[in-house]
Design an enzyme around this catalytic site. Sequence first.
Site, short mmCIF file in Angstrom:
data_model
loop_
_atom_site.label_atom_id
_atom_site.label_comp_id
_atom_site.label_asym_id
_atom_site.label_seq_id
_atom_site.Cartn_x
_atom_site.Cartn_y
_atom_site.Cartn_z
N SER A 180 -5.47 2.11 6.21
CA SER A 180 -4.69 1.78 7.41
C SER A 180 -3.39 2.57 7.44
O SER A 180 -2.85 2.95 6.39
CB SER A 180 -4.38 0.28 7.44
N TYR A 193 -1.81 -7.60 3.49
CA TYR A 193 -2.77 -6.65 4.07
C TYR A 193 -2.39 -5.22 3.72
O TYR A 193 -3.23 -4.43 3.26
CB TYR A 193 -2.79 -6.84 5.59
#
Length: 289
Positions: A180, A193
């Site tokens: 990400s 995350y």
Amino acid sequence: MNDSDTFQPEIDEQPRMPGAESEMEDKPAWQPRFPGSGRLEGKVAIVTGADSGIGRAVAALFAREGADIAIVYFADEEAEDAEKTRAIVRDEGREAICLQGDLGCREFADEVVAAALERFGRLDIVINNAGEQHPDEEIEDITEEQLRRTFQTNIFSMFFLVQAARPHLGKGSAIVNCTSVTMYKGSDNLLDYSATKGAISAFTRSLSENLISDGIRVNAVAPGPIWTPLNPYGGQPPEDMDDFGKNTPMGRPGQPNEVAPAFLFLACDDASYMSGQVLHPNGGIIVAS
């Protein structure tokens, strides 16, 4: 396998769901945008999180390029989306099976690989796309349960699936992991995350070094804000959704079919001289790769 080609293992505990694409009013764009050219002809791919979002777009594009697909999804509530993805694959003239369960459990990862081999007889590509995220304003708000769950879903699952797949991958095989943009620029409300995405990037580079002598390439894709069920169904604070993606240089969120070609490139022989690398479909955000 049963008549419906849907495998459902025993699961003691299920984490929270990422959401159903079928319930979204503003549907993500998953459709491949160009004719296929046979770049994955005869190949078999496992695509995790393939019921919706980026995973669905990847499955559709891979099928158009000639691959059969093992569609892995998490919860019963996502079965309708998974069946839609299977129909998309079949409309492209390829075959698909749906496998439902928690990849954070090693046993299910083993069963996914076994089911793919039973149905298709081979395995060439592993797409580690499944993930979850939960926004928290303060680090103290992240419970131990959530922390363990996020790591289990986002990075343990990749270890488990690669461990299960490794004996069946040979020269020319490819593994593509989904990291990400948050790994590179950070995120003030996605601490756990973002940490898993850092682990995924390190895992990608290290696994590449581990497997490259056997002719197995390992790369990753680091999407920016992409319009998928993950974000409106709890992945972002509700008050932030109206402006989701508008802080990118392009001023909008991306669509899944704008990310899937990066996975295709890394999975096919076009990227035969690339391993340990990360591609960045992120709307123009400049990051150090």
